[in-house]
Design an enzyme around this catalytic site. Structure first.
Site, short mmCIF file in Angstrom:
data_model
loop_
_atom_site.label_atom_id
_atom_site.label_comp_id
_atom_site.label_asym_id
_atom_site.label_seq_id
_atom_site.Cartn_x
_atom_site.Cartn_y
_atom_site.Cartn_z
N GLY A 46 0.77 -1.00 -0.10
CA GLY A 46 0.02 -0.21 -0.02
C GLY A 46 0.96 1.18 -0.20
O GLY A 46 1.96 1.21 0.41
N GLN A 51 2.92 10.04 1.08
CA GLN A 51 4.14 9.51 1.17
C GLN A 51 5.01 9.70 -0.09
O GLN A 51 6.24 9.46 -0.09
CB GLN A 51 4.22 7.86 1.27
CG GLN A 51 3.65 7.47 2.54
CD GLN A 51 3.67 5.85 2.63
OE1 GLN A 51 2.48 5.52 2.02
NE2 GLN A 51 4.46 5.36 3.26
N CYS A 89 6.33 0.02 7.07
CA CYS A 89 5.65 1.24 6.33
C CYS A 89 7.08 1.63 5.24
O CYS A 89 8.08 1.77 5.69
CB CYS A 89 5.54 2.23 7.18
SG CYS A 89 4.99 3.95 6.56
N LEU A 90 6.72 1.84 4.08
CA LEU A 90 7.66 2.17 3.16
C LEU A 90 8.54 3.46 3.64
O LEU A 90 9.69 3.79 2.76
CB LEU A 90 7.11 2.43 1.62
CG LEU A 90 6.80 0.85 1.07
CD1 LEU A 90 5.96 1.42 -0.31
CD2 LEU A 90 7.76 0.09 0.89
N HIS A 131 -4.02 1.36 7.71
CA HIS A 131 -2.73 1.85 7.76
C HIS A 131 -2.58 3.08 6.86
O HIS A 131 -2.05 3.96 7.15
CB HIS A 131 -1.61 0.90 7.30
CG HIS A 131 -0.09 1.31 7.30
ND1 HIS A 131 0.88 0.99 8.10
CD2 HIS A 131 0.52 2.12 6.41
CE1 HIS A 131 2.17 1.75 7.90
NE2 HIS A 131 1.68 2.37 6.77
N GLU A 132 -2.96 2.70 5.60
CA GLU A 132 -2.91 3.92 4.40
C GLU A 132 -3.82 5.24 4.93
O GLU A 132 -3.59 6.23 4.50
CB GLU A 132 -3.23 3.37 2.87
CG GLU A 132 -2.15 2.48 2.69
CD GLU A 132 -0.91 2.53 2.89
OE1 GLU A 132 -0.41 3.86 3.03
OE2 GLU A 132 -0.16 1.77 3.14
N HIS A 135 -2.18 7.33 7.35
CA HIS A 135 -1.59 8.22 6.53
C HIS A 135 -2.01 9.82 6.16
O HIS A 135 -1.56 10.80 6.26
CB HIS A 135 -0.80 7.72 5.32
CG HIS A 135 0.45 7.03 5.64
ND1 HIS A 135 1.61 7.66 6.03
CD2 HIS A 135 0.72 5.45 5.47
CE1 HIS A 135 2.62 6.46 6.22
NE2 HIS A 135 2.00 5.40 5.91
CO CO Z 1 2.89 3.65 5.49
#
Ligand code: CO
Length: 158
Positions: A46, A51, A89-90, A131-132, A135
């Protein structure tokens, strides 16, 4: 399509509250395309627009069952609890946390064709969506994690 730079921990954009998308135009389509490419290149499940530096309520998800593009996503119901032991998380490479999330969610969003969509998800997919969406509100998984560990090896990240 073009791969975008993933903003890393400490970047202030990750703490901003994203604005709803008012007009779904070519620039949003391009953003969705680029976000998907960036997510796949990073082998994430995701990615949220903040991000990649865009404070817009746009996320992409692929929990293994195909690409899901969600504009202005909103969770309208949730059910049950799951303990996600290795959430990543990226924007936080190598960091994993234990996070409690709803097991099943129902959500509303808009797709790129400007159609209102409703869907439900459970398990990993529900985890990724929660999670997204976090963000989009400037909330990071480290805020919710009850414990955090650092790991060298590559794991699925979001
Ligand atoms: Co993330």
């Amino acid at each position: 399509m073009a791969k975008m730079t993933i903003r890393q921990a400490g970047d202030p954009v990750l703490r901003e509250k994203s604005l709803p998308v008012v007009k779904i135009d070519k620039s949003i389509h391009k953003l969705l395309d680029n976000m998907a490419e960036t997510m796949y290149a990073a082998t994430g499940v995701g990615l949220a627009a903040p991000q990649v530096g865009e404070s817009k309520r746009v996320i992409v998800i692929d929990a293994g069952d195909g690409l899901l593009e969600l504009i202005n996503p909103r969770i309208v119901a949730s059910e049950g609890v799951q303990l996600c032991k290795q959430e990543g998380c990226l924007s936080f490479p190598g960091l994993f946390g234990e996070v409690e999330r709803a097991f099943k969610i129902k959500l509303e969003a808009v797709n790129r064709q400007r159609q209102k969509i409703r869907l439900s998800a459970e398990g990993i997919k529900a985890q990724a969506i929660q999670h997204e969406i976090d963000h989009l509100d400037g909330i990071l998984f480290i805020d919710r994690a009850t414990s955090i560990s650092k790991q060298e090896e590559e794991k699925a990240e979001e």
